[in-house]
Design a protein around this motif. Structure first.
Motif, short mmCIF file in Angstrom:
data_model
loop_
_atom_site.label_atom_id
_atom_site.label_comp_id
_atom_site.label_asym_id
_atom_site.label_seq_id
_atom_site.Cartn_x
_atom_site.Cartn_y
_atom_site.Cartn_z
N THR A 292 6.36 -10.16 -10.64
CA THR A 292 6.58 -8.92 -9.88
C THR A 292 6.49 -9.20 -8.39
O THR A 292 7.34 -8.75 -7.60
CB THR A 292 5.55 -7.85 -10.28
OG1 THR A 292 5.75 -7.51 -11.67
CG2 THR A 292 5.71 -6.59 -9.43
N THR B 5 2.07 0.44 -11.54
CA THR B 5 2.52 0.70 -10.18
C THR B 5 1.37 0.76 -9.20
O THR B 5 1.51 0.36 -8.03
CB THR B 5 3.32 2.02 -10.12
OG1 THR B 5 2.51 3.09 -10.63
CG2 THR B 5 4.59 1.93 -10.95
N GLY C 146 13.65 -9.31 -3.42
CA GLY C 146 13.80 -7.95 -2.91
C GLY C 146 13.86 -7.89 -1.40
O GLY C 146 14.83 -7.43 -0.79
N ASN D 83 12.32 -5.43 -11.21
CA ASN D 83 11.94 -4.38 -10.26
C ASN D 83 13.09 -3.41 -9.97
O ASN D 83 13.19 -2.88 -8.87
CB ASN D 83 11.44 -4.98 -8.94
CG ASN D 83 10.17 -5.80 -9.10
OD1 ASN D 83 9.46 -5.66 -10.10
ND2 ASN D 83 9.88 -6.66 -8.14
N GLY E 9 4.45 -2.33 0.13
CA GLY E 9 4.23 -2.21 -1.30
C GLY E 9 4.39 -0.79 -1.82
O GLY E 9 4.04 -0.49 -2.97
N VAL F 206 0.56 -2.71 -8.12
CA VAL F 206 1.60 -3.21 -7.22
C VAL F 206 1.37 -2.67 -5.81
O VAL F 206 1.49 -3.39 -4.82
CB VAL F 206 3.00 -2.82 -7.74
CG1 VAL F 206 4.07 -3.23 -6.73
CG2 VAL F 206 3.27 -3.47 -9.08
N GLN F 207 1.01 -1.40 -5.72
CA GLN F 207 0.73 -0.82 -4.41
C GLN F 207 -0.50 -1.45 -3.77
O GLN F 207 -0.55 -1.65 -2.55
CB GLN F 207 0.56 0.69 -4.55
CG GLN F 207 1.87 1.41 -4.90
CD GLN F 207 1.67 2.88 -5.21
OE1 GLN F 207 0.70 3.26 -5.86
NE2 GLN F 207 2.58 3.71 -4.74
N THR G 277 11.05 1.67 -7.25
CA THR G 277 12.31 1.03 -6.85
C THR G 277 13.08 1.92 -5.87
O THR G 277 13.41 3.06 -6.18
CB THR G 277 13.19 0.74 -8.07
OG1 THR G 277 12.46 -0.10 -8.98
CG2 THR G 277 14.48 0.05 -7.66
N LEU H 24 9.93 -1.01 -4.01
CA LEU H 24 10.39 -2.29 -4.52
C LEU H 24 11.91 -2.35 -4.45
O LEU H 24 12.58 -1.31 -4.54
CB LEU H 24 9.95 -2.50 -5.97
CG LEU H 24 8.46 -2.68 -6.23
CD1 LEU H 24 8.18 -2.63 -7.73
CD2 LEU H 24 7.96 -3.99 -5.64
N MET I 233 2.99 -8.47 0.06
CA MET I 233 4.43 -8.27 0.15
C MET I 233 4.99 -8.68 1.51
O MET I 233 6.19 -8.94 1.64
CB MET I 233 4.80 -6.80 -0.10
CG MET I 233 4.24 -6.20 -1.38
SD MET I 233 4.87 -7.00 -2.85
CE MET I 233 4.30 -5.84 -4.10
N LEU J 61 9.01 -1.53 1.78
CA LEU J 61 8.98 -2.70 0.89
C LEU J 61 7.81 -3.61 1.25
O LEU J 61 7.10 -4.11 0.36
CB LEU J 61 10.29 -3.48 0.99
CG LEU J 61 11.55 -2.76 0.47
CD1 LEU J 61 12.79 -3.60 0.78
CD2 LEU J 61 11.46 -2.49 -1.03
N ALA K 58 9.57 -9.24 -5.76
CA ALA K 58 9.44 -8.27 -4.67
C ALA K 58 9.69 -8.92 -3.32
O ALA K 58 10.36 -8.36 -2.45
CB ALA K 58 8.06 -7.63 -4.70
#
Length: 395
Positions: free
Chosen positions: A88, A39, A96, A161, A119, A42-43, A167, A122, A51, A116, A92
């Motif tokens: 991912t 995570t 997403g 995700n 980041g 992802v951030q 999420t 998700l 994103m 979203l 996203a």
């Protein structure tokens, strides 16, 4: 006509590659072994702006400085070092953010998009069901209106995700009635992940994409506000199909990253590994297979850039028709993903016995590649869509 990247795109590629090689590549094998979803990384992708490449500035996105081609470049570079992180990002943004950005009203966009795009959250994309895969029109999940709320019951599967600590919501399709022609009326909804009755079931034990977050979800009397209807009632299926057009291009970009990784690994190995006193790259049997990887890479990348350029032209209200985008997306998705599967087979063969060992990246690529031919429309579905685009009345 050429589809070469601009200087800005190439500079962006360099930035994403540096991030991927520094923050992801050293850990990818361990994440794969541990089935760990990072995570924090992802951030970091969000902080890097990955994103928000297609989102307006008012929601924290790149605005006019971003485009869909940049999304494909980013996915390719992440997928080159780790297919799990590539998917991912693809999910996203393409699955997403895109439905809310494209079909959401102002209130929905203001509620969901800032986190979203940053980041910090998700969103999942709930289309596939146990009995409704390629036949998405066979949706069984239902949504009924009562006392100003929608009540949802059903199940979705293979949702990326959808069960991570980041999420925040999942957009889902559900039956909301019946049309005059007797077919199901299908609408789309934004379902908060913390809504009572929403359950992300235990994560799948997958063949590949071990560091990607993928769950089945269950909806049991999930109550959401009437305002969580996404887009026009009865247009949910059409909206989700439109979302998949973009997603197919992005999956093709992920496949390009896979092919590039295979080529890179094979070139290095063929220069170092020796048999009978010479590098194996001097043997035609090996060299010709690596040459095939280069052909597949160039062809796949050009098909992706063409499809992405078509999307960007439409985004700015010029040029191509929707039918051209759909055809370009399906062609890119079909060729690039099938080429990626072939590329991993070739790479494993070049590595010989070592290719069968998990200590080498080609083994992970081999496992990761197969799903590229399945997700966001199987190869069979792509062939059907391409044939229809040619005017053939295929069923």
């Amino acid at each position: 006509m050429t589809f070469e990247l601009s200087r800005e795109h190439e500079e962006f590629r360099r930035v994403v590659r540096e991030f991927a090689e520094g923050a992801i590549a050293p850990h990818a094998a361990q994440w794969d072994r541990d089935h760990h979803f990072p995570t924090d990384v992802v951030q970091q992708m969000g902080k890097l702006g990955l994103m928000g490449l297609t989102a307006p500035e008012e929601y924290g996105g790149a605005g006019e400085d971003g485009d869909f081609t940049s999304v494909c470049v980013a996915i390719e570079e992440l997928g080159r070092v780790d297919q799990s992180m590539g998917i991912t990002l693809e999910a996203a943004v393409g699955l997403g953010i895109n439905p809310i950005l494209t079909f959401g009203n102002d209130e929905q966009k203001e509620r969901w998009l800032p986190d979203l795009v940053a980041g910090q959250a998700l969103a999942g994309f709930g289309l596939t069901e146990p009995g409704a895969g390629s036949d998405a029109g066979a949706t069984r999940t239902r949504a009924e209106m009562g006392d100003g709320e929608w009540v949802l019951n059903g199940a979705k599967q293979f949702i990326t995700n959808s069960g991570s600590e980041l999420t925040s919501c999942v957009t889902v399709t559900a039956r909301t009635g019946q049309n005059d022609d007797g077919k199901a009326e299908i609408s789309a909804f934004i379902v908060p992940a913390d809504a009572p009755g929403f359950t992300a079931e235990p994560a799948y034990d997958k063949l590949g994409w071990h560091a990607s977050d993928t769950h089945p979800i269950t909806l049991e009397d999930v109550r959401i506000p009437e305002g969580n209807l996404l887009g026009e009632r009865g247009r949910g299926y059409a909206q989700f199909l439109a979302t998949l057009d973009d997603g197919r291009i992005a999956i093709a970009a992920l496949a390009v990253g896979c092919i590039q990784a295979c080529l890179d690994a094979c070139l290095q190995y063929a220069g170092e590994r020796q048999t009978f006193g010479v590098p194996i790259g001097r043997k035609q049997g090996v060299a010709f297979q690596i040459a095939d990887l280069e052909v597949m890479l160039q062809a796949s990348r050009l098909l992706v850039y063409k499809a992405a350029a078509t999307k960007d032209a439409m985004r700015h209200g010029s040029g191509p028709k929707l039918s051209e985008l759909k055809q370009a997306a399906s062609v890119a998705k079909l060729y690039a993903t099938e080429s990626a599967v072939t590329a991993t087979r070739i790479a494993t063969q070049v590595f010989g016995g070592y290719g069968f060992m998990e200590e080498y990246p080609v083994a992970r690529l081999y496992r990761d590649a197969k799903v590229l031919e399945i997700g966001e429309g199987t190869s069979e579905v792509q062939r059907m869509l391409i044939a229809r685009g040619l005017g053939l009345p295929v069923e």
